[in-house]
Scaffold this motif. Sequence first.
Motif, PDB file in Angstrom:
ATOM      1  N   ASN A 177       0.821  -1.212   0.000  1.00  0.00           N
ATOM      2  CA  ASN A 177       0.000   0.000   0.000  1.00  0.00           C
ATOM      3  C   ASN A 177       0.853   1.258   0.000  1.00  0.00           C
ATOM      4  N   ALA A 178       1.934   1.240   0.757  1.00  0.00           N
ATOM      5  CA  ALA A 178       2.826   2.400   0.788  1.00  0.00           C
ATOM      6  C   ALA A 178       3.476   2.607  -0.575  1.00  0.00           C
ATOM      7  N   ALA A 179       3.904   1.502  -1.199  1.00  0.00           N
ATOM      8  CA  ALA A 179       4.541   1.604  -2.519  1.00  0.00           C
ATOM      9  C   ALA A 179       3.556   2.123  -3.565  1.00  0.00           C
ATOM     10  N   LEU A 180       2.316   1.630  -3.504  1.00  0.00           N
ATOM     11  CA  LEU A 180       1.308   2.085  -4.455  1.00  0.00           C
ATOM     12  C   LEU A 180       0.996   3.567  -4.249  1.00  0.00           C
ATOM     13  N   GLY A 181       0.900   3.975  -2.991  1.00  0.00           N
ATOM     14  CA  GLY A 181       0.629   5.376  -2.695  1.00  0.00           C
ATOM     15  C   GLY A 181       1.714   6.284  -3.228  1.00  0.00           C
ATOM     16  N   GLN A 182       2.966   5.860  -3.059  1.00  0.00           N
ATOM     17  CA  GLN A 182       4.073   6.665  -3.572  1.00  0.00           C
ATOM     18  C   GLN A 182       4.061   6.708  -5.099  1.00  0.00           C
ATOM     19  N   GLU A 183       3.760   5.577  -5.710  1.00  0.00           N
ATOM     20  CA  GLU A 183       3.762   5.503  -7.169  1.00  0.00           C
ATOM     21  C   GLU A 183       2.666   6.382  -7.770  1.00  0.00           C
ATOM     22  N   GLN A 184       1.518   6.421  -7.111  1.00  0.00           N
ATOM     23  CA  GLN A 184       0.378   7.174  -7.640  1.00  0.00           C
ATOM     24  C   GLN A 184       0.304   8.595  -7.077  1.00  0.00           C
ATOM     25  N   GLY A 185       1.226   8.912  -6.187  1.00  0.00           N
ATOM     26  CA  GLY A 185       1.204  10.236  -5.585  1.00  0.00           C
ATOM     27  C   GLY A 185      -0.003  10.443  -4.689  1.00  0.00           C
ATOM     28  N   SER A 186      -0.521   9.345  -4.119  1.00  0.00           N
ATOM     29  CA  SER A 186      -1.723   9.440  -3.288  1.00  0.00           C
ATOM     30  C   SER A 186      -1.441   9.105  -1.829  1.00  0.00           C
ATOM     31  N   VAL A 187      -0.194   9.315  -1.408  1.00  0.00           N
ATOM     32  CA  VAL A 187       0.137   9.051  -0.010  1.00  0.00           C
ATOM     33  C   VAL A 187      -0.539  10.063   0.894  1.00  0.00           C
ATOM     34  N   ASN A 188      -0.798  11.239   0.348  1.00  0.00           N
ATOM     35  CA  ASN A 188      -1.363  12.306   1.154  1.00  0.00           C
ATOM     36  C   ASN A 188      -2.874  12.143   1.323  1.00  0.00           C
ATOM     37  N   THR A 189      -3.284  10.973   1.758  1.00  0.00           N
ATOM     38  CA  THR A 189      -4.669  10.679   2.108  1.00  0.00           C
ATOM     39  C   THR A 189      -4.633  10.034   3.486  1.00  0.00           C
ATOM     40  N   MET A 203       2.052   4.977   5.649  1.00  0.00           N
ATOM     41  CA  MET A 203       3.389   5.524   5.867  1.00  0.00           C
ATOM     42  C   MET A 203       3.763   5.449   7.353  1.00  0.00           C
ATOM     43  N   ALA A 204       2.799   5.721   8.219  1.00  0.00           N
ATOM     44  CA  ALA A 204       3.058   5.623   9.663  1.00  0.00           C
ATOM     45  C   ALA A 204       3.406   4.188  10.046  1.00  0.00           C
ATOM     46  N   SER A 205       2.676   3.215   9.466  1.00  0.00           N
ATOM     47  CA  SER A 205       2.950   1.802   9.757  1.00  0.00           C
ATOM     48  C   SER A 205       4.345   1.408   9.303  1.00  0.00           C
ATOM     49  N   CYS A 206       4.718   1.900   8.130  1.00  0.00           N
ATOM     50  CA  CYS A 206       6.048   1.598   7.600  1.00  0.00           C
ATOM     51  C   CYS A 206       7.130   2.128   8.536  1.00  0.00           C
ATOM     52  N   PHE A 207       7.000   3.390   8.940  1.00  0.00           N
ATOM     53  CA  PHE A 207       8.007   3.981   9.828  1.00  0.00           C
ATOM     54  C   PHE A 207       7.967   3.339  11.222  1.00  0.00           C
ATOM     55  N   PHE A 208       6.780   2.880  11.637  1.00  0.00           N
ATOM     56  CA  PHE A 208       6.672   2.193  12.927  1.00  0.00           C
ATOM     57  C   PHE A 208       7.513   0.921  12.909  1.00  0.00           C
ATOM     58  N   LEU A 209       7.399   0.165  11.820  1.00  0.00           N
ATOM     59  CA  LEU A 209       8.170  -1.073  11.694  1.00  0.00           C
ATOM     60  C   LEU A 209       9.671  -0.791  11.627  1.00  0.00           C
ATOM     61  N   LEU A 210      10.023   0.369  11.061  1.00  0.00           N
ATOM     62  CA  LEU A 210      11.433   0.767  10.978  1.00  0.00           C
ATOM     63  C   LEU A 210      11.928   1.416  12.271  1.00  0.00           C
ATOM     64  N   LYS A 211      11.015   1.580  13.246  1.00  0.00           N
ATOM     65  CA  LYS A 211      11.319   2.203  14.540  1.00  0.00           C
ATOM     66  C   LYS A 211      11.772   3.662  14.392  1.00  0.00           C
ATOM     67  N   GLN A 212      11.259   4.320  13.366  1.00  0.00           N
ATOM     68  CA  GLN A 212      11.531   5.745  13.150  1.00  0.00           C
ATOM     69  C   GLN A 212      10.320   6.531  13.667  1.00  0.00           C
ATOM     70  N   GLU A 265       9.782   9.397  15.243  1.00  0.00           N
ATOM     71  CA  GLU A 265       9.567  10.812  14.929  1.00  0.00           C
ATOM     72  C   GLU A 265       8.770  10.931  13.625  1.00  0.00           C
ATOM     73  N   ASP A 266       9.120  10.104  12.651  1.00  0.00           N
ATOM     74  CA  ASP A 266       8.400  10.117  11.372  1.00  0.00           C
ATOM     75  C   ASP A 266       6.991   9.548  11.531  1.00  0.00           C
ATOM     76  N   VAL A 267       6.856   8.533  12.394  1.00  0.00           N
ATOM     77  CA  VAL A 267       5.521   7.983  12.666  1.00  0.00           C
ATOM     78  C   VAL A 267       4.585   9.096  13.138  1.00  0.00           C
ATOM     79  N   LEU A 268       5.091   9.920  14.052  1.00  0.00           N
ATOM     80  CA  LEU A 268       4.250  10.961  14.642  1.00  0.00           C
ATOM     81  C   LEU A 268       3.889  12.059  13.650  1.00  0.00           C
ATOM     82  N   ILE A 269       4.746  12.304  12.688  1.00  0.00           N
ATOM     83  CA  ILE A 269       4.418  13.300  11.658  1.00  0.00           C
ATOM     84  C   ILE A 269       3.109  12.921  10.970  1.00  0.00           C
ATOM     85  N   TYR A 270       2.981  11.648  10.634  1.00  0.00           N
ATOM     86  CA  TYR A 270       1.785  11.182   9.931  1.00  0.00           C
ATOM     87  C   TYR A 270       0.596  11.018  10.873  1.00  0.00           C
ATOM     88  N   LEU A 271       0.824  10.444  12.054  1.00  0.00           N
ATOM     89  CA  LEU A 271      -0.299  10.216  12.964  1.00  0.00           C
ATOM     90  C   LEU A 271      -0.849  11.530  13.522  1.00  0.00           C
TER      91      LEU A 271
END
Length: 274
Positions: free
Chosen positions: A89-101, A108-117, A119-125
């Motif tokens: 889903n993250a890859a598709l969102g980036q490809e279609q430019g529709s991440v900003n939904t 994107m938050a889930s992806c950064f959560f798994l990466l333990k980043q 600060e980035d998780v909180l930007i999205y949440l």
Amino acid sequence: MYAEMKSLQEMSSPSFVFANDLIKHNLVVFRGGEGALQVLPPLIDVIPEARLNLVIYYLRQDDVSEAYNLIKDLEPTTPQEYILKGVVNAALGQEQGSVNTIPGRQCMASCFFLLKQFEDVLIYLNSIKSYFFNDDVFNFNYAQAKASVGNYKEAEEVFLLIQSDKIKNDYTYLSWLARCYIMNRKARLAWELYLKMETSGESFSLLQLIANNCYKMGQFYYAAKAFDVLERLDPNPEYWEGKRGACVGVFQMIIAGHEPRYVYICFFVFTYRF
């Protein structure tokens, strides 16, 4: 190994059909995806992993749309399925430019959560929290991210918004909430969380968390109580040393006037075995 598998494939028996399908599936995996388009599609409804491995194949070929079509209707039940669906889903969102939904930001938050980043998780949440005020799953993840960056006060507030008994009885919830209580200088509430638990490996782990974090934060009275129980359950010299150090810390705080006098009495009653 390939020779052995080939000999197994040549065996013909009605009862060996599934095993043969499994061998063909595994050969594709062992060969890094070679023959995936020929072998895996017919096996999607036979071997659950075939769908996931075909999705991975499409991702490696940068064919995100096909990967999405394969996984969009899958209801994840395992960590691997959750991770793979989130990645697609993250890859598709980036490809279609529709991440900003809203769903895109969740991915994107889930992806950064798994990466333990976190600060980035909180930007999205933070950008979508108004849509999920009463969502227990959202608040559970949001609170963990808050605590992971050291914002324990707000993390505690969000944890306490959660109503689901299933989440509130989960060890991950209890351990994070206990940590928040201690960091917010509410060690008594963390201790009460432990007292409500039945004796188990998880309650022992929570005791260790309380003992070490209370000691670290200078909340020596509850550190001493926790180390005392740990020592009774497991006569480890480290627990004895922790309890002794915590008791000395309590005594110093009493002398400095940072603990009420009633603790002085409790302190000596508690440490009578010294």
